[in-house]
Scaffold this motif. Sequence first.
Motif, PDB file in Angstrom:
ATOM      1  N   GLN A 134       0.817  -1.165   0.079  1.00  0.00           N
ATOM      2  CA  GLN A 134      -0.211  -0.067   0.036  1.00  0.00           C
ATOM      3  C   GLN A 134       0.931   1.326   0.262  1.00  0.00           C
ATOM      4  O   GLN A 134       1.983   1.103   0.511  1.00  0.00           O
ATOM      5  CB  GLN A 134      -1.050  -0.109   1.150  1.00  0.00           C
ATOM      6  CG  GLN A 134      -2.187  -1.165   0.939  1.00  0.00           C
ATOM      7  CD  GLN A 134      -2.940  -0.897   2.358  1.00  0.00           C
ATOM      8  OE1 GLN A 134      -2.783  -0.055   3.348  1.00  0.00           O
ATOM      9  NE2 GLN A 134      -3.860  -1.679   2.391  1.00  0.00           N
ATOM     10  N   ASP A 135       0.579   2.190  -0.577  1.00  0.00           N
ATOM     11  CA  ASP A 135       1.195   3.562  -0.779  1.00  0.00           C
ATOM     12  C   ASP A 135       2.618   3.236  -1.370  1.00  0.00           C
ATOM     13  O   ASP A 135       3.571   3.942  -1.016  1.00  0.00           O
ATOM     14  CB  ASP A 135       1.274   4.324   0.306  1.00  0.00           C
ATOM     15  CG  ASP A 135      -0.019   4.696   1.031  1.00  0.00           C
ATOM     16  OD1 ASP A 135      -0.794   4.936   0.055  1.00  0.00           O
ATOM     17  OD2 ASP A 135      -0.363   4.835   2.350  1.00  0.00           O
ATOM     18  N   PHE A 136       2.838   2.198  -2.345  1.00  0.00           N
ATOM     19  CA  PHE A 136       4.040   2.111  -2.761  1.00  0.00           C
ATOM     20  C   PHE A 136       4.462   3.201  -3.556  1.00  0.00           C
ATOM     21  O   PHE A 136       5.802   3.563  -3.560  1.00  0.00           O
ATOM     22  CB  PHE A 136       3.958   0.982  -3.861  1.00  0.00           C
ATOM     23  CG  PHE A 136       5.265   0.577  -4.568  1.00  0.00           C
ATOM     24  CD1 PHE A 136       6.321   0.215  -3.835  1.00  0.00           C
ATOM     25  CD2 PHE A 136       5.443   0.570  -5.993  1.00  0.00           C
ATOM     26  CE1 PHE A 136       7.752  -0.184  -4.423  1.00  0.00           C
ATOM     27  CE2 PHE A 136       6.789   0.148  -6.452  1.00  0.00           C
ATOM     28  CZ  PHE A 136       7.654  -0.235  -5.832  1.00  0.00           C
ATOM     29  N   ALA A 137       4.019   3.964  -4.332  1.00  0.00           N
ATOM     30  CA  ALA A 137       3.920   5.116  -5.093  1.00  0.00           C
ATOM     31  C   ALA A 137       4.310   6.240  -3.890  1.00  0.00           C
ATOM     32  O   ALA A 137       5.102   7.117  -4.499  1.00  0.00           O
ATOM     33  CB  ALA A 137       2.831   5.532  -6.199  1.00  0.00           C
ATOM     34  N   GLY A 138       3.986   6.066  -2.951  1.00  0.00           N
ATOM     35  CA  GLY A 138       4.042   7.114  -1.730  1.00  0.00           C
ATOM     36  C   GLY A 138       3.012   8.055  -1.615  1.00  0.00           C
ATOM     37  O   GLY A 138       2.224   8.622  -2.599  1.00  0.00           O
ATOM     38  N   ARG A 139       2.610   8.684  -0.424  1.00  0.00           N
ATOM     39  CA  ARG A 139       1.658   9.374  -0.099  1.00  0.00           C
ATOM     40  C   ARG A 139       2.480  10.922   0.289  1.00  0.00           C
ATOM     41  O   ARG A 139       2.884  10.999   1.229  1.00  0.00           O
ATOM     42  CB  ARG A 139       0.605   9.070   0.933  1.00  0.00           C
ATOM     43  CG  ARG A 139      -0.392   9.811   1.257  1.00  0.00           C
ATOM     44  CD  ARG A 139      -1.395   9.400   2.167  1.00  0.00           C
ATOM     45  NE  ARG A 139      -1.916   7.897   1.782  1.00  0.00           N
ATOM     46  CZ  ARG A 139      -2.845   7.379   2.480  1.00  0.00           C
ATOM     47  NH1 ARG A 139      -2.957   7.682   3.606  1.00  0.00           N
ATOM     48  NH2 ARG A 139      -3.283   6.189   2.022  1.00  0.00           N
ATOM     49  N   TRP A 140       2.577  11.777  -0.693  1.00  0.00           N
ATOM     50  CA  TRP A 140       3.286  12.826  -0.505  1.00  0.00           C
ATOM     51  C   TRP A 140       2.393  14.047  -0.113  1.00  0.00           C
ATOM     52  O   TRP A 140       1.343  14.401  -0.889  1.00  0.00           O
ATOM     53  CB  TRP A 140       4.258  13.138  -1.713  1.00  0.00           C
ATOM     54  CG  TRP A 140       4.954  11.825  -2.007  1.00  0.00           C
ATOM     55  CD1 TRP A 140       4.662  11.045  -2.840  1.00  0.00           C
ATOM     56  CD2 TRP A 140       6.228  11.306  -1.417  1.00  0.00           C
ATOM     57  NE1 TRP A 140       5.715  10.031  -3.035  1.00  0.00           N
ATOM     58  CE2 TRP A 140       6.463  10.033  -2.214  1.00  0.00           C
ATOM     59  CE3 TRP A 140       7.067  11.921  -0.427  1.00  0.00           C
ATOM     60  CZ2 TRP A 140       7.721   9.246  -1.810  1.00  0.00           C
ATOM     61  CZ3 TRP A 140       7.893  10.958   0.129  1.00  0.00           C
ATOM     62  CH2 TRP A 140       8.314   9.946  -0.764  1.00  0.00           C
ATOM     63  N   ALA A 141       2.771  14.966   0.634  1.00  0.00           N
ATOM     64  CA  ALA A 141       2.202  16.161   1.116  1.00  0.00           C
ATOM     65  C   ALA A 141       2.265  17.216  -0.377  1.00  0.00           C
ATOM     66  O   ALA A 141       3.436  17.238  -0.769  1.00  0.00           O
ATOM     67  CB  ALA A 141       2.807  16.860   2.469  1.00  0.00           C
TER      68      ALA A 141
END
Length: 387
Positions: free
Chosen positions: A380-387
């Motif tokens: 999950q969130d492999f691509a990243g959850r970025w602000a």
Amino acid sequence: MPVITCIDDLKRLHKRRTPTMFYDYCESGSWSEQTFRENTSDFDKIRLRPRVAVDMDGRSTATKMIGQDVAMPVALAPVGLTGMQRADGEIKAAKAAEKFGVPFTLSTMSICSIEEVAKHTRKPFWFQLYVMRDQDFLRNVIQRAKDAGVSALVLTLDLQILGQRHKDLKNGLSAPPKLTPRVIADLMTRWRWGLEMLGTKNRGFGNIVGHAKGVEDPTSLFTWTAEQFDPRLDWSKIEAIKNMWGGPLILKGVMEPQDAEMAAKVGCDAIVVSNHGGRQLDGALSSIRVLERIVDAVGDKTEVHFDSGIRSGQDVLKALALGAKGTYIGRAYIHGLGAMGEEGVTRALQVIHNEMDISMALCGRKSVEQVDRDMVLVPQDFAGRWA
């Protein structure tokens, strides 16, 4: 003869048999090398899903890349100075790729020229273009590619400005190498490499020296190159190059959905998700992390290919499962070339193919067309959850 079972076996031989500056040129990234490292380590986070009781008879890895038949969805990526890893390296790699049935991409910064590679091969290869300020050179090199029967132009977008690679600066990278005491001591332990180099006339940048105005030797070449990468490259210039070329066009170096959408609008035949193997902008995400976002952005408007970080057939499958229609290997085949010449490139392709074929079967797929997102487990969130 050593037993070769994986790319790392070839890598070890490459390091022993090739001068340090050229091995380092291959096996390095820019600045801290964070992106270079994560290009490979992020593949380890993706897991394959095994399936059983599926008829695996009659498997095939054959498919197409930009409409061209390929034995597997793997092309040899453009790599500068390939002819310094082994004498006539581009020719040897192109011949191995041709025999195996996969595309070879010749770099603008190759040692062997377009004409030399064409003379030693029978099937068309691809040519990678760096956009230079010198418009006469640009038109000339495109025409030379046409005259040589090149079947696709790969336009690199992410090298308008050269990233800093610490090892190259510290090693005093040049082609041919400058004979300092340190370099001479290194070459004395690589006598086989030296003997082969003495036997070839291809020791400079064959696509540039003698073809670009004012470039007649390696010294003038490096001055010319430092001034010539065109920082003004934009979408209008890309469109102009597309029209100048008039054939299949692949745009390499796309890492953001907005750029992917623009590339599709230009009307290219494929885009390559690539961060230049971690050799340009350090601190960027790995190519595999951004792949799905790019695929989602362009849909079926153009083919999406993948580059940066592939070291195994399983890596190829993971990229395909996340939506790529083709992949590129650079360091993987260069390790083979530096280790064993043309035979080493063939061995690298065999290793990749064998791993891909067996892993595909163990995941319950008989063909490349059956490889899909359901074949892998992605964090999950492999691509990243970025602000």
